[in-house]
Write a protein that holds these residues in place. Structure first.
Motif, mmCIF file in Angstrom:
data_model
loop_
_atom_site.group_PDB
_atom_site.id
_atom_site.type_symbol
_atom_site.label_atom_id
_atom_site.label_comp_id
_atom_site.label_asym_id
_atom_site.label_seq_id
_atom_site.Cartn_x
_atom_site.Cartn_y
_atom_site.Cartn_z
ATOM 1 N N ARG A 73 0.502 -1.267 -0.358
ATOM 2 C CA ARG A 73 -0.246 0.256 -0.167
ATOM 3 C C ARG A 73 0.505 1.270 0.790
ATOM 4 O O ARG A 73 0.845 2.364 -0.756
ATOM 5 C CB ARG A 73 -0.812 0.051 1.051
ATOM 6 N N ASN A 77 0.471 3.956 -3.367
ATOM 7 C CA ASN A 77 0.613 5.564 -3.226
ATOM 8 C C ASN A 77 1.326 5.685 -3.205
ATOM 9 O O ASN A 77 1.772 7.335 -3.707
ATOM 10 C CB ASN A 77 0.267 5.948 -1.572
ATOM 11 N N ASN A 143 -13.540 -0.762 -1.832
ATOM 12 C CA ASN A 143 -13.017 0.706 -0.834
ATOM 13 C C ASN A 143 -12.014 1.160 -0.547
ATOM 14 O O ASN A 143 -11.287 2.264 -0.524
ATOM 15 C CB ASN A 143 -13.492 -0.302 0.334
ATOM 16 N N GLU A 144 -10.715 -0.060 -0.859
ATOM 17 C CA GLU A 144 -9.297 0.099 -0.783
ATOM 18 C C GLU A 144 -8.719 1.261 -1.875
ATOM 19 O O GLU A 144 -8.087 2.275 -1.163
ATOM 20 C CB GLU A 144 -8.485 -1.214 -0.752
ATOM 21 N N SER A 146 -10.431 3.446 -3.165
ATOM 22 C CA SER A 146 -10.735 4.174 -2.771
ATOM 23 C C SER A 146 -10.504 5.415 -2.320
ATOM 24 O O SER A 146 -10.041 6.856 -2.303
ATOM 25 C CB SER A 146 -12.771 4.309 -2.309
ATOM 26 N N GLN A 147 -9.575 4.636 -1.282
ATOM 27 C CA GLN A 147 -8.849 5.339 -0.008
ATOM 28 C C GLN A 147 -7.926 5.682 -0.590
ATOM 29 O O GLN A 147 -6.963 6.985 -0.455
ATOM 30 C CB GLN A 147 -8.357 4.451 0.821
ATOM 31 N N ASP A 150 -8.116 8.315 -3.369
ATOM 32 C CA ASP A 150 -9.331 9.863 -2.864
ATOM 33 C C ASP A 150 -9.844 9.841 -3.715
ATOM 34 O O ASP A 150 -10.566 10.546 -4.542
ATOM 35 C CB ASP A 150 -7.778 11.334 -2.961
ATOM 36 N N THR A 152 -14.635 8.975 -3.844
ATOM 37 C CA THR A 152 -15.715 8.503 -3.858
ATOM 38 C C THR A 152 -15.803 6.619 -4.072
ATOM 39 O O THR A 152 -15.149 6.560 -5.047
ATOM 40 C CB THR A 152 -17.060 9.319 -3.832
#
Length: 180
Positions: A73, A77, A143-144, A146-147, A150, A152
């Motif tokens: 992760r 990122n 969900n991952e 999306s996070q 950044d 929705t």
């Protein structure tokens, strides 16, 4: 057991333990960075920055996922952050108002190789490429993704479905000789 012990040693700032983790994960994490960056020098830079951040923040690692997943992760990122800084401007598009039919069918025609799929993903527009890469190649859920990006969850699903549609269309065109 080995991994937990080594991580605990890293939390105590043990340099040999850090080298063990680095050697164990550097090749795999380099491949992750390369899938995003497509440049060996950039991938090496991001890899080094990722490990530095991981060792600086290792006290935040709680063991609810594997160390490899936690590190992956960070690498993703850092790769995305690197790509964002290379761009002069990013135009955001709110795709939430558009209706997209949900279709979870990811099958492709017989005779299409994994390499062709990866090449097709590389040809997708950036806003779709990262979502498709993270979903198909890295195994992240909506969900991952999306996070990390950044977005929705709705925009994430929309981009994934559109990216999948574009990818399938590209692969069909190449297979039937009507594409590039």
């Amino acid at each position: 057991m080995f991994q937990i012990d080594v991580v605990e040693q890293c939390k105590a700032n043990d340099r040999r333990a850090q080298m063990k983790l680095y050697r164990q994960y550097c090749d795999g994490m380099y491949c992750v960075a390369m899938r995003f960056l497509k440049n060996a020098d950039d991938a090496e830079d991001v890899l080094q920055e990722s490990f530095i951040k991981a060792f600086q923040k290792i006290h935040q690692f709680e063991g609810d996922v594997s160390f490899g997943a936690w590190l992956k992760r960070i690498v993703i990122n850092k790769s995305i952050d690197f790509l964002k800084t290379k761009k002069d401007k990013m135009v955001t598009l709110d795709e939430g108002y558009m209706h997209v039919e949900v279709n979870d069918d990811w099958t492709v025609e017989d005779g299409i190789s994994m390499e062709e799929i990866k090449n097709g993903i590389e040809c997708l527009p950036e806003k779709y490429r990262y979502v498709v890469m993270m979903f198909l190649l890295e195994g992240y859920d909506h969900n991952e993704i999306s996070q990390v990006l950044d977005l929705t969850p709705s925009n994430c699903r929309t981009r994934l479905l559109r990216g999948k549609g574009l990818l399938k269309e590209m692969l069909q065109q190449r297979k039937h000789g009507t594409g590039s």
